[in-house]
Motif scaffolding. Structure first.
Motif, mmCIF file in Angstrom:
data_model
loop_
_atom_site.group_PDB
_atom_site.id
_atom_site.type_symbol
_atom_site.label_atom_id
_atom_site.label_comp_id
_atom_site.label_asym_id
_atom_site.label_seq_id
_atom_site.Cartn_x
_atom_site.Cartn_y
_atom_site.Cartn_z
ATOM 1 N N ASP A 78 2.983 -5.463 -5.561
ATOM 2 C CA ASP A 78 2.108 -4.452 -6.157
ATOM 3 C C ASP A 78 2.331 -4.308 -7.659
ATOM 4 N N SER A 124 -6.334 -1.234 4.691
ATOM 5 C CA SER A 124 -5.566 -0.169 5.311
ATOM 6 C C SER A 124 -6.117 0.121 6.704
ATOM 7 N N LEU A 134 -0.448 3.139 -6.748
ATOM 8 C CA LEU A 134 -1.273 1.943 -6.736
ATOM 9 C C LEU A 134 -0.818 0.981 -7.826
ATOM 10 N N PHE A 170 -5.034 8.565 -2.836
ATOM 11 C CA PHE A 170 -4.129 7.428 -2.685
ATOM 12 C C PHE A 170 -2.767 7.751 -3.290
ATOM 13 N N THR A 221 -6.940 -2.996 -1.961
ATOM 14 C CA THR A 221 -6.609 -3.155 -3.379
ATOM 15 C C THR A 221 -7.029 -4.540 -3.849
ATOM 16 N N PRO A 277 -3.162 -0.256 0.602
ATOM 17 C CA PRO A 277 -2.919 1.045 -0.046
ATOM 18 C C PRO A 277 -2.699 2.152 0.982
ATOM 19 N N VAL A 299 -9.681 -0.364 -6.462
ATOM 20 C CA VAL A 299 -9.628 -0.037 -5.044
ATOM 21 C C VAL A 299 -11.048 -0.023 -4.508
ATOM 22 N N ALA A 312 -7.698 2.109 -10.208
ATOM 23 C CA ALA A 312 -6.435 2.606 -9.662
ATOM 24 C C ALA A 312 -5.957 3.865 -10.369
#
Length: 290
Positions: A30, A199, A143, A140, A188, A125, A149, A167
């Motif tokens: 990430d 997710s 990130l 969120f 993401t 995420p 996103v 993000a």
């Protein structure tokens, strides 16, 4: 010539008597990049300290192959170095590390291949979905930097709609939804190519916005109630009989502690007393002979 070569080999052996770190690699998740390595295999009577350097395309092409020290990773005892700040562009970077034990310094150990931050591993995420009136609010956690996103929202049995969010925004609001159950999932994306896994979908029911008549009705009732209360107060004050008003508005006597219980006397000296003498005045009295 042979003598000079032997001297150089002896000098090199003295300088690099300490074994170099091994298995140098970058762990990137990430957009957080951490350089890791294995400590040198050799005895050391004190703590082994490490220093890290990096070289990007700018240092290689413009600065003639210059290496730059990683500011937070100079003579550190931790066999890891966070180089997220140093790898600040989408170019290839070379990284190297060496060890130091007392007066002994090892050779540099370099990455087997340059690293590019676009090769980071993106994780799905973490998101939370909440219904607010006729809207969905999707928030969120942390990130990746410079990422986008994609949030997919769909109603059961209908076509999904994809919403884009940078993000940095962290919260996405989807308004104007009907009373129904909606599901959400997110992903993401980097450079529109590198994508994370999606997710887990989260579903939530929309109860709908408040009826449009509720707010003005509540305001109107508040105004009417306040006006009626003020009218009753003023009417009671204007039409209250004096005797009855005294029963409601009695004047309390002054507490004894606030009453003055002293007598003020101002002494007057004898000189200040005014002397008076009676004088008899008569018109018939005979005059005295002088």
């Amino acid at each position: 010539m042979n003598l000079l070569l032997l001297v150089l080999l002896h000098f090199t052996h003295c300088v690099f008597a300490l074994p170099a770190p091994s298995r140098v690699f970058v762990e990137s998740v990430d957009m957080r990049h951490v350089l890791r390595w294995l400590p040198p295999q050799g005895p050391c009577g004190t703590a082994v300290l490490y220093s890290v350097q990096f070289q990007g395309e700018f240092e290689l092409l413009v600065q003639n192959g210059n290496w730059v020290n990683a500011a937070e990773c100079q003579l550190t005892s931790d066999p890891r170095c966070d180089v997220t700040i140093e790898l600040g562009s989408d170019s290839d970077y070379s990284l190297r590390v060496r060890a130091k034990c007392g007066a002994a310094t090892s050779a540099w150990t370099e990455l087997s291949a340059p690293f590019n931050r676009r090769d980071t591993v993106l994780t799905a995420p973490e998101m939370a979905v909440m219904a607010v009136g006729d809207s969905l609010q999707v928030s969120f956690g942390k990130l990746p930097l410079n990422a986008d996103v994609f949030v997919t929202v769909w109603r059961r049995g209908q076509e999904a709609v994809v919403h884009w969010m940078p993000a940095e925004q962290r919260v996405l609001s989807v308004p104007g939804l009907q009373v129904a159950q909606y599901c959400v999932r997110a992903q993401t994306v980097l450079q529109d190519q590198h994508r994370s896994a999606s997710s887990n979908e989260q579903c939530i029911s929309i109860a709908g916005a408040d009826a449009p008549w509720r707010t003005p009705t509540a305001v109107l009732l508040s105004v009417v109630f306040t006006a009626g209360f003020l009218f009753a107060v003023f009417w009671c004050v204007a039409h209250c009989h004096p005797d009855r008003c005294k029963t409601f508005f009695r004047k309390e006597p002054l507490p004894h502690s606030l009453k003055p219980d002293w007598v003020i006397q101002i002494p007057i000296s004898p000189e200040d007393v005014e002397l008076c003498e009676r004088i008899q005045v008569c018109s018939d009295c005979p005059s005295e002979d002088l």
